[in-house]
Motif scaffolding. Structure first.
Motif, mmCIF file in Angstrom:
data_model
loop_
_atom_site.group_PDB
_atom_site.id
_atom_site.type_symbol
_atom_site.label_atom_id
_atom_site.label_comp_id
_atom_site.label_asym_id
_atom_site.label_seq_id
_atom_site.Cartn_x
_atom_site.Cartn_y
_atom_site.Cartn_z
ATOM 1 N N GLY A 237 0.809 -1.223 0.000
ATOM 2 C CA GLY A 237 0.000 0.000 0.000
ATOM 3 C C GLY A 237 0.832 1.256 0.000
ATOM 4 N N ARG B 280 -6.039 19.775 2.141
ATOM 5 C CA ARG B 280 -6.985 19.908 3.253
ATOM 6 C C ARG B 280 -7.119 21.358 3.694
ATOM 7 N N SER C 70 -4.932 16.693 -3.159
ATOM 8 C CA SER C 70 -4.194 15.712 -2.358
ATOM 9 C C SER C 70 -5.151 14.588 -1.937
ATOM 10 N N ARG C 71 -4.561 13.561 -1.351
ATOM 11 C CA ARG C 71 -5.391 12.437 -0.918
ATOM 12 C C ARG C 71 -6.329 12.827 0.231
ATOM 13 N N GLN D 162 -6.669 12.861 -7.735
ATOM 14 C CA GLN D 162 -5.647 12.752 -6.683
ATOM 15 C C GLN D 162 -4.240 12.604 -7.253
ATOM 16 N N VAL D 163 -3.349 13.456 -6.735
ATOM 17 C CA VAL D 163 -1.935 13.393 -7.106
ATOM 18 C C VAL D 163 -1.188 12.664 -5.995
ATOM 19 N N GLN E 57 1.438 9.126 -4.576
ATOM 20 C CA GLN E 57 1.883 7.731 -4.669
ATOM 21 C C GLN E 57 0.740 6.769 -4.947
ATOM 22 N N THR E 58 -0.414 7.012 -4.327
ATOM 23 C CA THR E 58 -1.563 6.145 -4.583
ATOM 24 C C THR E 58 -2.574 6.834 -5.496
ATOM 25 N N SER F 184 0.395 20.183 2.624
ATOM 26 C CA SER F 184 1.560 20.215 3.515
ATOM 27 C C SER F 184 2.835 19.728 2.822
ATOM 28 N N GLN G 53 4.279 11.117 0.382
ATOM 29 C CA GLN G 53 3.447 10.395 -0.592
ATOM 30 C C GLN G 53 2.841 11.347 -1.621
ATOM 31 N N HIS G 54 2.650 12.593 -1.241
ATOM 32 C CA HIS G 54 2.158 13.577 -2.219
ATOM 33 C C HIS G 54 3.301 13.995 -3.148
ATOM 34 N N ASN H 181 1.057 28.313 1.497
ATOM 35 C CA ASN H 181 0.747 27.637 2.755
ATOM 36 C C ASN H 181 0.946 28.622 3.894
ATOM 37 N N ASP I 175 -2.370 33.106 4.162
ATOM 38 C CA ASP I 175 -3.697 32.481 4.096
ATOM 39 C C ASP I 175 -4.137 32.364 2.631
ATOM 40 N N LEU I 176 -4.381 31.143 2.213
ATOM 41 C CA LEU I 176 -4.759 30.917 0.809
ATOM 42 C C LEU I 176 -6.042 31.658 0.437
HETATM 43 P P1 FAD Z 1 -2.473 18.246 5.459
HETATM 44 O O1 FAD Z 1 -1.261 17.433 5.665
HETATM 45 O O2 FAD Z 1 -3.468 18.302 6.570
HETATM 46 O O3 FAD Z 1 -1.978 19.713 5.108
HETATM 47 C C1 FAD Z 1 -2.816 20.811 5.008
HETATM 48 C C2 FAD Z 1 -1.919 22.028 4.833
HETATM 49 O O4 FAD Z 1 -2.736 23.155 4.595
HETATM 50 C C3 FAD Z 1 -1.048 22.334 6.030
HETATM 51 O O5 FAD Z 1 0.302 22.424 5.659
HETATM 52 C C4 FAD Z 1 -1.565 23.696 6.539
HETATM 53 O O6 FAD Z 1 -0.523 24.509 7.032
HETATM 54 C C5 FAD Z 1 -2.154 24.269 5.269
HETATM 55 N N1 FAD Z 1 -3.233 25.222 5.502
HETATM 56 C C6 FAD Z 1 -4.318 25.076 6.310
HETATM 57 N N2 FAD Z 1 -5.116 26.156 6.226
HETATM 58 C C7 FAD Z 1 -4.514 27.024 5.347
HETATM 59 C C8 FAD Z 1 -4.842 28.309 4.854
HETATM 60 N N3 FAD Z 1 -5.973 28.948 5.227
HETATM 61 N N4 FAD Z 1 -3.975 28.887 3.988
HETATM 62 C C9 FAD Z 1 -2.829 28.275 3.593
HETATM 63 N N5 FAD Z 1 -2.476 27.059 4.046
HETATM 64 C C10 FAD Z 1 -3.319 26.428 4.892
HETATM 65 N N6 FAD Z 1 -1.356 11.811 -0.056
HETATM 66 C C11 FAD Z 1 -1.479 12.342 -1.265
HETATM 67 O O7 FAD Z 1 -1.675 13.544 -1.420
HETATM 68 N N7 FAD Z 1 -1.435 11.516 -2.368
HETATM 69 C C12 FAD Z 1 -1.226 10.191 -2.296
HETATM 70 O O8 FAD Z 1 -1.210 9.502 -3.320
HETATM 71 C C13 FAD Z 1 -1.052 9.619 -0.999
HETATM 72 N N8 FAD Z 1 -0.820 8.296 -0.863
HETATM 73 C C14 FAD Z 1 -0.593 7.797 0.399
HETATM 74 C C15 FAD Z 1 -0.257 6.448 0.562
HETATM 75 C C16 FAD Z 1 -0.012 5.927 1.832
HETATM 76 C C17 FAD Z 1 0.373 4.483 1.971
HETATM 77 C C18 FAD Z 1 -0.122 6.762 2.956
HETATM 78 C C19 FAD Z 1 0.152 6.220 4.335
HETATM 79 C C20 FAD Z 1 -0.473 8.086 2.814
HETATM 80 C C21 FAD Z 1 -0.724 8.623 1.549
HETATM 81 N N9 FAD Z 1 -1.066 9.968 1.371
HETATM 82 C C22 FAD Z 1 -1.156 10.475 0.118
HETATM 83 C C23 FAD Z 1 -1.425 10.839 2.513
HETATM 84 C C24 FAD Z 1 -0.297 11.760 2.974
HETATM 85 O O9 FAD Z 1 0.525 11.092 3.892
HETATM 86 C C25 FAD Z 1 -0.878 13.019 3.636
HETATM 87 O O10 FAD Z 1 -1.694 12.624 4.707
HETATM 88 C C26 FAD Z 1 -1.695 13.894 2.681
HETATM 89 O O11 FAD Z 1 -0.963 14.163 1.514
HETATM 90 C C27 FAD Z 1 -2.010 15.206 3.390
HETATM 91 O O12 FAD Z 1 -2.815 15.984 2.537
HETATM 92 P P2 FAD Z 1 -2.801 17.557 2.663
HETATM 93 O O13 FAD Z 1 -1.426 18.077 2.450
HETATM 94 O O14 FAD Z 1 -3.905 18.068 1.802
HETATM 95 O O15 FAD Z 1 -3.282 17.785 4.172
#
Ligand code: FAD
Length: 343
Positions: A156, A233, A258-259, A272-273, A275-276, A291, A295-296, A310, A328-329
Motif C-alpha cells: 500500500g 486539506r 491531495s489524498r 488525486q496526485v 503515490q496512490t 503540507s 506520498q504527495h 501555505n 492564508d490561501l
Molecule cells: P495536510 O497534511 O493536513 O496539510 C494541510 C496544509 O494546509 C497544512 O500544511 C496547513 O498549514 C495548510 N493550511 C491550512 N489552512 C490554510 C490556509 N488557510 N492557507 C494556507 N495554508 C493552509 N497523499 C497524497 O496527497 N497523495 C497520495 O497519493 C497519498 N498516498 C498515500 C499512501 C499511503 C500508503 C499513505 C500512508 C499516505 C498517503 N497519502 C497520500 C497521505 C499523505 O501522507 C498526507 O496525509 C496527505 O498528503 C495530506 O494531505 P494535505 O497536504 O492536503 O493535508
C-alpha cells in the motif's frame, strides 16, 4: 533457458484508435537509457490494424526498430489476440527486457503474456535501473551483473521494493504512466521497420466486440494538464475549492488535489496526485493548502515549476517549491487570480 540468447530492450507501443499513447514514448525514453547501459538498442512493438504509419512517430521519440503486427483482428484491444501477438513477438525475437505501460490495457496484457512465456513480471514500477543483483550478497552468494532492477511501492505504498528476475528472460515490467520521461523528439528520424505476422487462428477469438461506446470526457486528465492548481486539506471545504477553480480558469489550468481531499469526499479519486494517485509532470504545479507529505511529493516533485501557498512556513512543500508564498490561501489565491486576469 539460455539467458545469453536474449538481447535488446523492447517496449510495447500502446496505441488506441491509431493514436500512440503517451506511455509508449515514456517507455522508449526509459528504454533508451537502459539500452545504453547494456550496449543494445530499443525496439518498439506496435500492435493493431493499419498502424504501420505510426512507426515514424516512434522513431522520432527514439525507437531504433519498430516491429509491426498488423491484422484486422487487432483493430480494437482484446486480451486474446493481443496476448498472442506480443507473446509471439517475444518468442521469436527473444528480448532481454520487455516493458509495458501500467495502463488499463497494459495491466491486462502484461501478466497474461508473462504467464504464457513463463517469466516473471514486476507490476506498476516507478523506477528502472541496470545494476547488480542481489544488491548486498551474503558471503558465497553469486552476484549477477547487468540485471534489470525494478522498483515499485509495496504494501500500500508503505515500503519501496526493488525486484529482479535473474533466472528468466525477458525481464518484464509494467511501468506507471507519467513517471518516466520521454526522450526529446527528433523530426525526420527513421527506424528500421519489420512486419511480423504471428497468424491468427479461431483459438485467438474468444471475444467479439459488438459495439464500442465511448465515454464523454469533458475535463482534462490531470496527467495531460500543463498547469495544475492543486488543493489540499487547507482549502477547508469542497465549496471553498471555488477559489481554486477561479485561479485555474484565469491561468488555463486544471484542478487536482491531495489524498486528504479525496478521503474527505471533496473531490473524486481521479484528481488525486501522489503515490496512490496519479503521477503528474506539468509545466507549473500550484500546491495550495497542501503540507507536502512524502506520498504527495512522489506524484508531483518532477513538475517543472512548483508554486506553494501555505500559512505554515515550515511546511515540507516549501522544500521542493521554486516559489513559495507564506500566508492564508483565502486571501492570496483570489489576488493571484485577479493579477493573472489583469496581466
Ligand atoms: P495536510 O497534511 O493536513 O496539510 C494541510 C496544509 O494546509 C497544512 O500544511 C496547513 O498549514 C495548510 N493550511 C491550512 N489552512 C490554510 C490556509 N488557510 N492557507 C494556507 N495554508 C493552509 N497523499 C497524497 O496527497 N497523495 C497520495 O497519493 C497519498 N498516498 C498515500 C499512501 C499511503 C500508503 C499513505 C500512508 C499516505 C498517503 N497519502 C497520500 C497521505 C499523505 O501522507 C498526507 O496525509 C496527505 O498528503 C495530506 O494531505 P494535505 O497536504 O492536503 O493535508
Amino acid at each position: 533457458m539460455n539467458l545469453e540468447e536474449y538481447k535488446g530492450v523492447f517496449v510495447f507501443a500502446q496505441q488506441v484508435d491509431n493514436v500512440v499513447s503517451g506511455i509508449a514514448f515514456e517507455l522508449i525514453g526509459k528504454g533508451k537509457e537502459l539500452a545504453k547501459d547494456l550496449g543494445t538498442e530499443v525496439t518498439a512493438v506496435l500492435i493493431g490494424y493499419e498502424v504501420k504509419g505510426l512507426a515514424d512517430e516512434l522513431a522520432a521519440y527514439g525507437a531504433d526498430r519498430v516491429i509491426v503486427v498488423d491484422d484486422p483482428e487487432l483493430k480494437e484491444y482484446r486480451t486474446e489476440p493481443y496476448a498472442h501477438a506480443l507473446s509471439s513477438v517475444i518468442e521469436k525475437y527473444k528480448p532481454e527486457i520487455m516493458l509495458v505501460g501500467a495502463t488499463a490495457i497494459g495491466r491486462d496484457l502484461g501478466p497474461r503474456v508473462s504467464a504464457r512465456i513463463h517469466t516473471g513480471l514486476t507490476a506498476d514500477c516507478t523506477q528502472l535501473d541496470i545494476g547488480d543483483f542481489p544488491l548486498n550478497p551474503v558471503p558465497g552468494q553469486e552476484q549477477k551483473h547487468n540485471q534489470l532492477l525494478m522498483t515499485r511501492p509495496a504494501f500500500g505504498g508503505n515500503t519501496i521494493a526493488t525486484i529482479a528476475c535473474p533466472n528468466f528472460r525477458p525481464q518484464m515490467a509494467t511501468v506507471r504512466p507519467g513517471v518516466m520521461q520521454k526522450a526529446p523528439k527528433v523530426e525526420g528520424a527513421k527506424a528500421v521497420v519489420e512486419e511480423f505476422n504471428p497468424g491468427f487462428t479461431p483459438d485467438n477469438k474468444y471475444v467479439e466486440i459488438m459495439e464500442v461506446v465511448k465515454s464523454v470526457v469533458d475535463t482534462v486528465d490531470i496527467m495531460d494538464a500543463k498547469i495544475l492548481v492543486s488543493g489540499g486539506r487547507g482549502v477547508g471545504s469542497p465549496e471553498n475549492f471555488k477559489i481554486l477553480d477561479d485561479l485555474a480558469e484565469a491561468i488555463g489550468g486544471t484542478v487536482s488535489c491531495s489524498r486528504a481531499v479525496v478521503d474527505a469526499g471533496w473531490k473524486p479519486k481521479d484528481l488525486q496526485v501522489g503515490q496512490t494517485g496519479k503521477t503528474v509532470r506539468p509545466n507549473v504545479y500550484f500546491a495550495i493548502g497542501i503540507s507536502g507529505a512524502i506520498q504527495h511529493l512522489a506524484g508531483m516533485e518532477e513538475s517543472d515549476i512548483i508554486v506553494a501557498i501555505n500559512k505554515d512556513e515550515t511546511a515540507p512543500i516549501f522544500d521542493v517549491a521554486d516559489y513559495g508564498i507564506v500566508g492564508d490561501l483565502n486571501k492570496i489565491v483570489p489576488i493571484l487570480a485577479d493579477k493573472i486576469r489583469e496581466a
